[in-house]
Design an enzyme around this catalytic site. Structure first.
Site, PDB file in Angstrom:
ATOM      1  CD  GLU A  18       0.697   0.391   3.098  1.00  0.00           C
ATOM      2  OE1 GLU A  18       0.581   1.631   2.973  1.00  0.00           O
ATOM      3  OE2 GLU A  18       1.668  -0.138   3.664  1.00  0.00           O
ATOM      4  CD  GLU A  58       7.992   1.551  -0.169  1.00  0.00           C
ATOM      5  OE1 GLU A  58       8.802   0.710  -0.636  1.00  0.00           O
ATOM      6  OE2 GLU A  58       8.303   2.723   0.068  1.00  0.00           O
TER       7      GLU A  58
END
Length: 914
Positions: A738, A881
């Site tokens: 994300e 991430e």
């Protein structure tokens, strides 16, 4: 599995005799039988497309057999099987066809009509039986074991689902490759759509063959696509499409509303321009009328010129009599006759079987020569393809010489190596196993080109469809491929080319575009499924995934009600398979190691078996991490020191390969894709970016809902579709990632809802706020919860009130992975919050989740505890991430490899302690 359905360290039973938290095979009396899903249907399609050609070099085209479509002139003997091709080459620029003299005129429509059987009549409407089974990509090509599949008790079975969703409407599944079962289009009978009426466009007596003849030249029945109007049965064609061809050379043209004594001397006007006076034209009445004869008075039915019309139906009662007073007023169309007939059942099945059985062949070609008449029939079929504006932009370059094929093979090999270097490690390994030796192994290579200038500037469609030339040439490729399959020829499509380099290498005119490079030859066998599917490169998507009604996203198969994507996904989520779990634990006992010696890896290996329904399980590779990106209105409350535009900037960094997640993904051989579900800025198109924006960021949830319920559902569906796409592309493990400035504030609010913890206990420092900033952040979360008072029993409502677009998409991503039985490796605090949402929607979804790591954010440990998940890595990461999930991927793969590759005591000849 325990009654709660949690795996060890998540509530699973203890493994007898093993230390700490290892579960034993579930006892049979407590197992709840759940009907298993059938094995996956085969894939009726290949992976790649093909191209058309000329002989040797551009313009060289010796005419085959001197006549029409594989029939030699009278007195000309057929070449013996295996005879070498003609060596004479005509001058450059002279078109030709296989095996004969150069073509001196437009002879490509000179065939006889002798291939197709007569059409028996219209096909009655009915229901097509459904193909068996649902698709599960991890089960491979092997059918599911016979007998009912018993699933373990669902994870979280002691908690009823927080929200009920309606069951999806029934829909069709892809047909089995081996069985050839047709697709179930609907649960209700359906009638065939009436075919358009043919209206010739050429003057009487042109001498050109009809569209019917063109269709019949295409080879065996079924070689042409029955859905294309230009090549339909009996030569019917849409009068608005120029491909309809010309009139039958043996009969005059039909008339439309002509006076009784007026002969036809010019082409008929378009159907839209013809006057209507209450009498239907002959074509529309369903009556056969001899062309060139005057139309009879009245309704146009019955014999003309005093000659009965063959097979004409009897005229309706009262034909030719004056219309009654209550008849339809002049100008309204009369009732239409029956629609043009389709194929009979046997021919229809042959057509569909031909399309299902087509394969992209890469291996197993034979050196046997292809007879000229066979190759000619294949090319004729390709040439009957429809094209936009009747432009026929294709050419076919036939390549036989070993020198040319060797040069092309070297070119393809160079491009292949370049492409392999750009792939993740697992993908590169798969790719290098795909061969391109067919360029050398086949007796004939065919290059299909597209000429974007053919027909001049006013070619229909070119103004609005600049790419119509390659699109149309692709249809010729399709016809060629189907006709080749009917002749027993395999076709392989080679796509590893720099197009302009290939044009130069083959000495083609610079303005041509290469659409396909095809390798054609006889084969040892046609495999049951495409090679790329057998190799695990990709899977075919079910039809229900790709059919939309009226508007994109409104999914419905013909004759069925629209089905809800979320409800459909939930209906496919099942618990872990109890039989496979039991087999995993039995195998672990017999492996050459002390029981329980691999600790959490044994638990993980059993979970993978339960997901895949087989022991040992497949290794979860290739893998892909999906980074869902979105912005948040709560950023305006000052909860992060970073400006909001960093979200878009980091997305660009991911796509450029410069982020930490890129470095880790390269290390472990995973793919990185970025999904724009709600970035406030507009992102330009770029490789690796999936534009799925629901809205440009959420609203500030301290003053109102973050989004609407409809937007929350749409974001969930983005996650579901992303999971589907990545799994269909061949990935066997999904990793969450994300990106969104202020998303840890949202994650804290979501975690507080489902854990019941105070906001101070689950709110962390995110990207590094100081003590004052942290206190302010806690206060923002508390105020939002007090404003909305979200109900944990309404997960969609919670997402709408205090969620984020990327959190909703992550939850859908987990649900999508659960429906496809693919492990989902969770990253940090945002992924943990999304998993809480997914569990609230479907408790069994947590059974696919693997906690990749433990984040330094306090809310993450609260979420993992509530989910019953044990993290594999603990490095105090708090980056996001997908970095923690990527670090855990090799651990998950190691668990599967241990179960697959470690010998058992009896196999190794080692005496165990018993």
């Amino acid at each position: 599995m325990t009654e709660t359905g949690h795996i060890p360290e998540r509530g699973m039973p203890e493994h007898t005799g093993a230390p700490g938290g290892h579960f034993a095979p579930p006892p049979h009396p407590g197992v709840v039988p759940v009907p298993g899903e059938p094995g996956e249907p085969g894939d009726p399609e290949e992976e790649e497309l093909l191209m058309p050609g000329f002989h040797g070099s551009w313009g060289d085209a010796p005419r085959a057999l001197g006549g029409g479509y594989g029939t030699p002139p009278a007195g000309t003997p057929s070449p013996p099987a295996g005879s070498p091709p003609a060596t004479a080459t005509p001058p450059h620029g002279v078109p030709a066809v296989p095996g004969g003299a150069p073509v001196t005129g437009p002879e490509y429509l000179d065939a006889s009509a002798a291939h197709l059987p007569p059409v028996a009549g219209p096909v009655p409407p009915g229901v097509v039986p459904a193909g068996p089974g649902a698709w599960h990509p991890l089960e491979g090509a092997t059918p599911a074991p016979a007998g009912p599949v018993t699933d373990a008790v669902p994870v979280g079975a002691d908690h009823a689902p927080a929200q009920a969703f309606p069951a999806p409407e029934p829909h069709g599944t892809p047909p089995e490759e081996s069985g050839g079962a047709p697709i179930a289009a609907s649960a209700e009978p359906f009638a065939p759509e009436p075919a358009p009426v043919a209206v010739p466009e050429e003057p009487v007596g042109t001498g050109e063959p009809t569209a019917e003849a063109t269709v019949e030249e295409a080879g065996p029945a079924g070689a042409a696509d029955p859905t294309v109007e230009e090549a339909g049965p009996a030569g019917t064609a849409d009068p608005t499409v120029e491909e309809a061809g010309t009139a039958d050379p043996t009969a005059p043209a039909p008339t439309a509303e002509a006076a009784p004594d007026a002969p036809v001397a010019a082409p008929l006007p378009e159907a839209a321009d013809r006057p209507t006076d209450g009498a239907a034209p002959a074509e529309e009445s369903g009556d056969a009328v001899e062309t060139g004869a005057p139309a009879p008075p009245g309704d146009g039915a019955g014999p003309v010129d005093g000659t009965p019309v063959a097979d004409a139906p009897p005229a309706p009662a009262g034909a030719g009599e004056p219309a009654p007073a209550d008849a339809a007023p002049t100008g309204e169309p009369a009732p239409r006759g029956p629609a043009a007939p389709g194929y009979d059942e046997a021919d229809r099945e042959a057509v569909h079987r031909l399309m299902r059985d087509r394969r992209d062949i890469r291996n197993g070609f034979r050196p046997d020569p292809i007879p000229h008449e066979v190759l000619l029939r294949v090319l004729e079929a390709a040439h009957t393809a429809p094209s936009v504006g009747h432009s026929q932009p294709w050419d076919f370059v036939i390549i036989r010489s070993e020198e040319t094929r060797t040069r092309v093979h070297e070119l393809a090999q160079r491009q292949r190596d370049v492409y392999a270097q750009s792939l993740p490690r697992a993908r590169a390994k798969q790719f290098r196993e795909l061969k391109i030796e067919a360029i050398l192994d086949t007796p004939v290579n065919i290059v299909v080109t597209a000429d974007p200038t053919r027909g001049g500037r006013h070619t229909l469609g070119r103004h609005t469809q600049p790419q119509m030339a390659p699109y149309s040439s692709a249809l010729a490729v399709e016809n060629l491929w189907l006709a080749a399959r009917a002749e027993g020829l395999g076709v392989g499509w080679v796509s590893f080319f720099d197009e302009r380099e290939l044009v130069r290498s083959l000495d083609l005119p610079d303005h041509l575009e290469v659409v396909a490079y095809l390798c054609v030859g006889y084969v040892d066998e046609f495999p049951e499924e495409p090679e790329l599917a057998r190799a695990g490169w990709s899977r075919r998507r079910p039809l229900s995934w790709v059919v939309h009604e009226e508007s994109y996203g409104r999914r419905a198969l013909p004759g069925a009600e629209p089905h809800d994507l979320l409800a459909e996904t939930l209906a496919e989520i099942r618990p872990l398979d109890a039989r496979a779990l039991g087999e995993a634990w039995e195998r672990q006992k017999r492996m050459t190691k002390p029981a329980g010696a691999l600790g959490a890896l044994e638990i993980l290996a059993a979970q993978l078996c339960g997901l895949s329904r087989t022991c040992p399980p497949p290794v979860p590779e290739p893998a892909a991490v999906a980074i869902f990106a979105g912005d948040h209105g709560v950023h305006a409350r000052g909860v992060s020191p970073w400006p909001q535009e960093v979200t878009a900037q980091m997305v660009q960094n991911f796509l450029a390969g410069g982020a930490v997640c890129n470095a880790f993904a390269t290390q472990v051989g995973a793919e990185v894709c970025v999904v724009d579900v709600g970035v406030a800025a507009d992102l330009p198109p770029r490789d690796g970016l999936l534009p799925r924006k629901v809205r440009p960021g959420t609203d500030d949830f301290t003053v109102g809902p973050a989004m609407s319920r409809e937007e929350a559902i749409r974001a969930l569906e983005v996650g579901i579709e992303t999971a589907r796409d990545l799994v269909a592309a061949g990935n066997r493990a999904l990793l969450t990632g994300e990106m969104g400035i202020a998303n840890t504030t949202v994650a804290a609010a979501l975690t507080a809802v489902w854990t019941g913890a105070d906001p101070a206990e689950v709110t962390g420092r995110g990207t590094g706020v100081d003590d004052a900033g942290h206190a302010h952040k806690v206060d923002v979360v508390r105020r939002a919860l007090e404003l909305h008072r979200p109900d944990p029993a309404d997960p969609i409502g919670v997402l709408a009130a205090v969620g984020g677009l990327e959190h909703a998409a992550l939850a859908g991503f987990i649900l999508g992975g659960a429906s496809l039985r693919v492990p989902v490796i969770l990253d940090g605090v945002s992924a943990g919050a999304a998993a809480l949402v997914a569990r609230a929607i479907a408790p069994e979804a947590v059974s696919v989740c693997v906690a990749g790591h433990r984040s330094a954010e306090p809310g993450h440990m609260a979420a993992l505890a509530a989910l019953g998940l044990r993290p594999l890595v603990d490095l105090d990461l708090r980056l996001g991430e997908g970095t923690g999930a990527l670090l855990a991927l090799p651990v998950v793969q190691s668990a599967a490899r241990a179960l697959r590759e470690v010998a058992t005591f009896d196999a190794a000849g080692i005496t165990d302690k018993n």
